[in-house]
Design an enzyme around this catalytic site. Structure first.
Site, short mmCIF file in Angstrom:
data_model
loop_
_atom_site.label_atom_id
_atom_site.label_comp_id
_atom_site.label_asym_id
_atom_site.label_seq_id
_atom_site.Cartn_x
_atom_site.Cartn_y
_atom_site.Cartn_z
NE ARG A 179 -1.10 11.74 -25.83
CZ ARG A 179 -0.10 11.04 -26.36
NH1 ARG A 179 0.78 10.46 -25.57
NH2 ARG A 179 0.05 10.93 -27.66
CE LYS A 208 2.86 -1.63 -41.98
NZ LYS A 208 2.86 -0.38 -42.78
CG HIS A 213 -4.31 -2.87 -44.29
ND1 HIS A 213 -3.02 -2.41 -44.21
CD2 HIS A 213 -4.76 -2.45 -45.50
CE1 HIS A 213 -2.72 -1.75 -45.31
NE2 HIS A 213 -3.76 -1.76 -46.12
CE LYS A 248 -5.20 -4.16 -49.21
NZ LYS A 248 -5.89 -2.88 -49.42
CD GLU A 285 1.36 2.76 -51.41
OE1 GLU A 285 0.29 3.05 -50.84
OE2 GLU A 285 2.45 2.77 -50.85
CG ASP A 323 5.24 1.84 -45.21
OD1 ASP A 323 4.64 1.79 -44.12
OD2 ASP A 323 4.75 2.36 -46.24
CG HIS A 360 1.25 -4.58 -46.47
ND1 HIS A 360 0.65 -4.89 -45.28
CD2 HIS A 360 1.28 -3.23 -46.54
CE1 HIS A 360 0.34 -3.77 -44.65
NE2 HIS A 360 0.71 -2.76 -45.39
CE LYS A 388 4.32 5.23 -49.31
NZ LYS A 388 2.97 4.76 -49.03
C1 BG6 Z 1 0.30 0.85 -45.13
C2 BG6 Z 1 1.54 1.66 -45.39
O1 BG6 Z 1 0.59 -0.27 -44.33
O2 BG6 Z 1 -0.23 0.39 -46.36
C3 BG6 Z 1 1.25 2.81 -46.33
O3 BG6 Z 1 2.04 2.16 -44.16
C4 BG6 Z 1 0.60 2.32 -47.59
O4 BG6 Z 1 2.45 3.52 -46.64
C5 BG6 Z 1 -0.59 1.44 -47.25
O5 BG6 Z 1 0.19 3.43 -48.36
C6 BG6 Z 1 -1.15 0.79 -48.49
O6 BG6 Z 1 -2.36 0.17 -48.18
P1 BG6 Z 1 -3.44 -0.09 -49.31
O7 BG6 Z 1 -4.52 -0.85 -48.62
O8 BG6 Z 1 -3.88 1.26 -49.80
O9 BG6 Z 1 -2.73 -0.85 -50.37
#
Ligand code: BG6
Length: 512
Positions: free
Chosen positions: A61, A169, A199, A203, A237, A256, A261, A361
């Protein structure tokens, strides 16, 4: 179009066969594009891994010209690239970047986009192949896909170059919304042309799970219920929600991270050997694992899961606010920032082996790890040499990040007498074994999508199977009384109920 065609010379590898392509990024002025996509594309250019005839059109936008977008891209790459900007590579790369602004749901903007794509295709000789990237919030997916369906893309283009779409995602918020989104995508694209990003699959350490398990002869014979006592998968995390309050409060740790993942990690770890390393075979085996995960009945959820939310505390020497004090979070939010669960994979290989999974987290540190605990040796021979009631088990730990590597814990004799036993580790560290820097997950995934290799992307049935498992937990939680949040301090290892979850099976969470 006055731009000169950029020509990317590719090294003499199989990638020299990369077909010409125009990449179209929706959400080109956003954070994901700046932090991940532009640096990944630039690094591919630096390694000469982009298709020889390549162009990119950003759509968003924000009202920018091509030149303004190129300036923005340069700053983004300077700030976020894993390698420095090389002026010569940059000038070729920048000449392939284009931009147009418009509304995601506005047919006129999409008509202008089609015209722009034709002009870019002519200028860069990209042969009518398009890779669309939805780097936008999920609320915009529907509009964009519907507009693409109206244009000359997707299935309707058969014979006139290919169209693929990459979807970021979160892919839905429950089974129903994921199904609806699959349905919408399938109305425009073939499933084989839909690339759902997780993602984690990009890795290196995650890809290595397949190699570790199936390229070595010694692990497969013991990779089953006869030898494995239990498995722990942790995504810890130390970060909080990083200004993403609005998204996170509707998501929580379960949606999330665990739904996507962690389910991917579980399926790679527990799958049977695929017939070949390709998208169809690997994903066929992965989805079987997800279908074999035992679904919780409503009253089992309280026994098999634990959840938490952090209060204020200290992480890495800094004082941090509690979740409910973060920006954009309601003072009474019941969203979980910690989730743990015990799953069973009801297959011949894994019957009765618990898979404990936890993610949160604001834990004391960042660490993603898979730990396979093997059954203990009988204490018989060594009962006089250790005070422990049981011998420590062998543990194979696969460190996804950081300190990427694999370790095997085993018992050894401490030198000297009297005889004493102590655990030691055999360690493999990526950093010590390989000198080359690994590509980012987004480099790997973008290149795979350009190549048409969907092995590392989530198929529609996988996404739906993962939501089927997750929905049962959401449903069980809904039926339970409000949790007493907050229930763990930022900088601690999580709530007491998570320790109880594993302790009642006579086990404990591995210290990371
Ligand atoms: C994302 C989540 O998909 O993955 C985040 O939305 C998270 O909340 C992140 O922090 C973690 O990714 P990585 O590659 O840092 O482990």
């Amino acid at each position: 179009m006055t731009t000169q065609a950029a020509t990317f010379t590719t090294p003499a590898t199989s990638e020299s066969a990369l077909e010409p392509c125009c990449l179209v990024i929706f959400g080109a002025s956003g954070d994901l594009t700046a932090r991940m996509l532009l640096p990944a594309l630039y690094n591919l250019a630096l390694d000469r891994r982009l298709p020889p005839r390549f162009a990119m059109v950003g759509f968003a936008r924000t009202e920018w010209t091509d030149e303004e977008f190129r300036d923005h891209a340069r700053k983004a790459v300077e700030e976020h690239s894993r390698r420095k900007v090389d002026p010569d590579v940059w000038s070729t790369f920048a000449s392939a970047l284009h931009y147009m602004h418009g509304g995601y749901n506005d047919p006129t903007s999409h008509d202008r986009l089609s015209e722009k794509l034709e002009a870019v295709q002519e200028a860069h000789n990209t042969g009518g192949n398009h890779l669309f990237y939805l780097a936008v919030p999920p609320t915009a997916f529907d509009d964009i896909v519907a507009q693409l369906g109206r244009g000359p893309y997707g299935r309707s283009r058969e014979g006139a170059g290919w169209s693929r779409v990459i979807v970021e995602k979160p892919f839905g918020t429950d089974l129903k919304s994921a199904r609806d989104l699959n349905h919408l995508l399938h109305s425009v694209f073939h499933e084989d042309d839909v690339y759902r990003i997780d993602h984690y699959l990009g890795k290196e350490t995650v890809q290595n799970i397949l190699v570790f398990r199936f390229a070595n002869g010694i692990f497969e014979p013991i990779w089953n219920r006869r030898y494995v006592d239990h498995v722990q998968i942790t995504v810890a995390e130390s970060l909080g929600i990083e200004g993403r309050g609005e998204y996170y409060d509707h998501s929580g740790a379960l949606r999330d991270i665990m739904q996507n993942h962690m389910m991917q990690l579980l399926s790679l770890l527990a799958m049977e050997p695929p017939l070949a390393v390709n998208g169809r075979s690997v994903r066929n085996e992965k989805v079987k694992v997800l279908h074999a995960v035992r679904l919780f009945e409503r009253d089992e959820v309280a026994l098999s899961t634990a959840r938490g939310q952090y209060s204020s505390g200290w992480v890495a020497g800094a004082e941090v606010p509690g979740y409910r004090e973060e920006e954009g979070i309601p003072k009474t939010s019941a969203t979980e920032t910690y989730v743990a669960a015990r799953f069973y994979v009801d297959s011949w290989r894994w019957a009765d082996v618990p898979f404990y999974m936890r993610t949160a987290k604001r834990l004391p540190k960042r660490s993603t790890e898979i730990a396979v605990f093997f059954k203990r040796a009988p204490r018989l021979l060594f009962q006089d040499y250790t005070d422990e009631p049981n011998l420590e088990p062998n543990v194979l730990s696969i460190r996804i990040q950081p300190n990427e590597g694999i370790s095997l814990k085993f018992l050894t004799k401490v030198p000297g007498s009297p005889m004493r036993l102590r655990p030691a580790n055999m360690d493999f560290l990526y950093g010590a074994s390989f000198v080359t820097q690994a590509p980012s997950a987004y480099e790997t995934l973008l290149l795979d999508a350009l190549r048409g290799d969907a092995t590392l992307f989530t198929r529609s049935d996988e996404v739906e199977a993962a939501w089927t498992i997750t929905d049962r937990i959401i449903d069980g939680w809904r039926a339970m009384p409000e949790p007493g949040f907050p229930n763990y301090e930022a900088g601690s290892w999580g709530p007491a109920c998570a320790d109880d979850l594993i302790a009642k099976d006579g086990r404990q969470w591995r210290r990371l």
